[in-house]
Every structure is written in structure tokens, then in C-alpha cells.
Design an enzyme around this catalytic site. Structure first.
Site, PDB file in Angstrom:
ATOM      1  N   GLN A 172      31.616   3.765  51.765  1.00  0.00           N
ATOM      2  CA  GLN A 172      30.432   3.429  52.020  1.00  0.00           C
ATOM      3  C   GLN A 172      30.341   2.691  53.499  1.00  0.00           C
ATOM      4  O   GLN A 172      29.550   3.340  54.083  1.00  0.00           O
ATOM      5  CB  GLN A 172      29.608   2.568  50.949  1.00  0.00           C
ATOM      6  CG  GLN A 172      28.354   2.417  51.071  1.00  0.00           C
ATOM      7  CD  GLN A 172      27.588   1.480  49.875  1.00  0.00           C
ATOM      8  OE1 GLN A 172      28.127   1.452  48.886  1.00  0.00           O
ATOM      9  NE2 GLN A 172      26.450   0.744  50.417  1.00  0.00           N
TER      10      GLN A 172
ATOM     11  N   CYS B 180      33.367   4.073  40.624  1.00  0.00           N
ATOM     12  CA  CYS B 180      34.904   3.608  40.431  1.00  0.00           C
ATOM     13  C   CYS B 180      34.838   2.067  39.989  1.00  0.00           C
ATOM     14  O   CYS B 180      35.545   1.628  39.581  1.00  0.00           O
ATOM     15  CB  CYS B 180      35.741   3.736  41.520  1.00  0.00           C
ATOM     16  SG  CYS B 180      34.689   3.106  43.211  1.00  0.00           S
TER      17      CYS B 180
ATOM     18  N   HIS C 165      28.708   2.671  42.654  1.00  0.00           N
ATOM     19  CA  HIS C 165      30.002   3.139  42.528  1.00  0.00           C
ATOM     20  C   HIS C 165      30.490   3.336  41.251  1.00  0.00           C
ATOM     21  O   HIS C 165      30.753   2.361  40.598  1.00  0.00           O
ATOM     22  CB  HIS C 165      31.028   2.383  43.252  1.00  0.00           C
ATOM     23  CG  HIS C 165      30.473   2.385  44.937  1.00  0.00           C
ATOM     24  ND1 HIS C 165      31.332   3.110  46.062  1.00  0.00           N
ATOM     25  CD2 HIS C 165      29.339   1.609  45.441  1.00  0.00           C
ATOM     26  CE1 HIS C 165      30.817   2.726  46.954  1.00  0.00           C
ATOM     27  NE2 HIS C 165      29.574   1.847  46.961  1.00  0.00           N
TER      28      HIS C 165
ATOM     29  N   CYS D  50      34.132   8.676  46.406  1.00  0.00           N
ATOM     30  CA  CYS D  50      34.855   7.773  47.047  1.00  0.00           C
ATOM     31  C   CYS D  50      36.264   8.203  47.137  1.00  0.00           C
ATOM     32  O   CYS D  50      36.815   8.820  46.347  1.00  0.00           O
ATOM     33  CB  CYS D  50      35.048   6.604  45.745  1.00  0.00           C
ATOM     34  SG  CYS D  50      36.535   5.437  46.007  1.00  0.00           S
ATOM     35  N   GLU D  51      36.638   7.956  48.493  1.00  0.00           N
ATOM     36  CA  GLU D  51      37.967   8.542  48.772  1.00  0.00           C
ATOM     37  C   GLU D  51      39.346   7.834  48.117  1.00  0.00           C
ATOM     38  O   GLU D  51      40.363   8.447  48.150  1.00  0.00           O
ATOM     39  CB  GLU D  51      38.624   8.505  50.503  1.00  0.00           C
ATOM     40  CG  GLU D  51      38.554   7.058  50.812  1.00  0.00           C
ATOM     41  CD  GLU D  51      38.524   7.024  52.455  1.00  0.00           C
ATOM     42  OE1 GLU D  51      39.380   6.280  52.880  1.00  0.00           O
ATOM     43  OE2 GLU D  51      37.997   7.845  52.948  1.00  0.00           O
ATOM     44  N   HIS D  52      38.924   6.693  47.441  1.00  0.00           N
ATOM     45  CA  HIS D  52      40.128   6.003  46.713  1.00  0.00           C
ATOM     46  C   HIS D  52      40.294   6.478  45.396  1.00  0.00           C
ATOM     47  O   HIS D  52      41.568   6.807  44.971  1.00  0.00           O
ATOM     48  CB  HIS D  52      39.787   4.385  46.554  1.00  0.00           C
ATOM     49  CG  HIS D  52      39.750   3.874  48.142  1.00  0.00           C
ATOM     50  ND1 HIS D  52      38.652   3.043  48.310  1.00  0.00           N
ATOM     51  CD2 HIS D  52      40.261   4.067  49.031  1.00  0.00           C
ATOM     52  CE1 HIS D  52      38.572   2.423  49.547  1.00  0.00           C
ATOM     53  NE2 HIS D  52      39.735   3.324  50.000  1.00  0.00           N
ATOM     54  N   HIS D  53      39.327   7.009  44.582  1.00  0.00           N
ATOM     55  CA  HIS D  53      39.379   7.213  43.097  1.00  0.00           C
ATOM     56  C   HIS D  53      38.872   8.946  42.948  1.00  0.00           C
ATOM     57  O   HIS D  53      39.029   9.140  41.973  1.00  0.00           O
ATOM     58  CB  HIS D  53      38.918   6.437  42.193  1.00  0.00           C
ATOM     59  CG  HIS D  53      39.268   4.983  42.610  1.00  0.00           C
ATOM     60  ND1 HIS D  53      38.749   4.073  43.078  1.00  0.00           N
ATOM     61  CD2 HIS D  53      40.541   4.540  41.874  1.00  0.00           C
ATOM     62  CE1 HIS D  53      39.192   2.888  43.048  1.00  0.00           C
ATOM     63  NE2 HIS D  53      40.523   3.345  42.317  1.00  0.00           N
TER      64      HIS D  53
END
Length: 188
Positions: A119, A149, A147, A78-81
Site C-alpha cells: 500500500q 493477509c 488487508h 499484497c506482494e508478500h502473501h
């Protein structure tokens, strides 16, 4: 040692120090190197051309019914976390004069999953790549993923599954979409 790997190691060593750890501790001495190599592997999709993969095994064929490759396992970050998300991709296309090697569909999923991702974007990228490379009558992609996250931080919902889909061409017809969804939901 290559420059990128060395840079990553330096940063991971600093991260360990910022977390209050001692990177010279026996169990952590090689951790910056191991994490740097792991990150290079987990993001190797940036160095690959998914359309070239499809075109490397593109064959003229008059078959014009649905081709489905389902249950393609994948792992992504995941690019956020920068935490993993993983699951299965189901991909279908209806040829329009050309087919590709079945393993190439799975390779396209791997290439896009080996990048920092969300995703939703990954679903669209797989569809768009197949559409552009093969020019089929239609493409549909469904991805089901867990996920970390969401499971180990934030809302901590460990049994949640996220499903995304994208489609074009012949899959704009409800009957064609329903056929695909029925075929991918049949017991294995």
C-alpha cells in the site's frame, strides 16, 4: 493459448498437487486455467502506462483550485502473501495550467493496484505519476485499505484498516492538507 497463460496453468496444477489435491478431480479440472486467467487480470497493470493514460486526456485550463476524486474503489494483491487488499483511494491535485479527465485519475489508481503491491508504494506511485504527467502545483493521495493477509492469517485482525498518504507541492502547507482531508471525510 498464449505461452504465459499456459505456463501459469502448469504451475497452478503443480501447486494443487503439492497441496495434496487431485487436479483431475471434477471440481478442480479447470481450476488451473481459471486461476491463471484471474492472475493475468489481477496483474494487468504491468502492461499499462499510467502516465500515457493521464496524457491522453490532458487539456489546457486555467483552473487553479483543488480537484478531488475521492472514494475510488480498488482491489490489489499484497506482494508478500499474494492475498488481496482492497479499499478506497482519494486523490487531489491543484492544476498548473493543465487538467486531465477525471476518469483518468481512477484509471491510474486501477493500473497501480493491478500489480503486486504494498500500500505504501502504491500511494507514492499514484502521487508521482500525477506529478510527473501534469506538473500540477501539488498532489495528495490518501489510501484506506483492508488487508486479507492481516485479517485471515497472521494476527487475524479482521476490522483493521490501514491508511497511507503522500503529498507534494502545495500540499506541504498544513492548511491545504487539512482542506483536502476535511473534504474527503464529509459524509457521502
Amino acid at each position: 493459448m498464449d505461452e504465459k497463460l499456459e505456463g501459469l496453468q502448469t504451475h497452478y496444477r503443480q501447486i494443487l498437487e503439492l497441496l495434496g489435491e487431485n487436479p483431475e478431480r471434477e471440481g478442480l479440472m479447470k481450476t488451473p486455467e481459471r486461476v491463471a486467467k484471474a492472475m493475468q487480470k489481477l496483474t494487468c497493470g504491468y502492461n499499462m502506462d499510467p502516465a500515457a493514460v493521464l496524457n491522453s486526456a490532458k487539456f489546457r485550463e486555467d483552473y487553479n483550485q483543488m480537484v478531488i476524486v475521492k472514494d475510488i474503489n480498488f482491489y490489489s494483491l499484497c506482494e508478500h502473501h499474494m492475498l488481496p487488499f482492497y479499499g478506497k483511494a482519494h486523490v487531489a491535485y491543484i492544476p498548473n495550467g493543465y487538467i486531465t479527465g477525471l476518469s483518468k485519475i481512477a484509471r491510474v489508481v486501477d493500473i497501480f493496484s493491478h500489480r503486486l503491491q504494498v500500500q505504501e508504494r502504491m500511494t507514492m506511485q499514484i502521487k508521482e505519476c500525477i506529478q510527473e504527467a501534469l506538473q500540477p502545483k501539488g498532489v495528495m493521495v490518501v489510501i484506506e485499505a483492508k488487508h486479507l493477509c492481516m485479517q485471515m492469517r497472521g494476527v487475524e485482525k479482521e476490522n483493521s484498516i490501514t491508511t497511507t498518504s503522500d503529498f507534494c507541492g502545495a500540499f506541504n502547507q498544513a492548511k491545504t492538507r487539512e482542506e483536502f482531508l476535511t473534504l474527503i471525510s464529509k459524509p457521502r
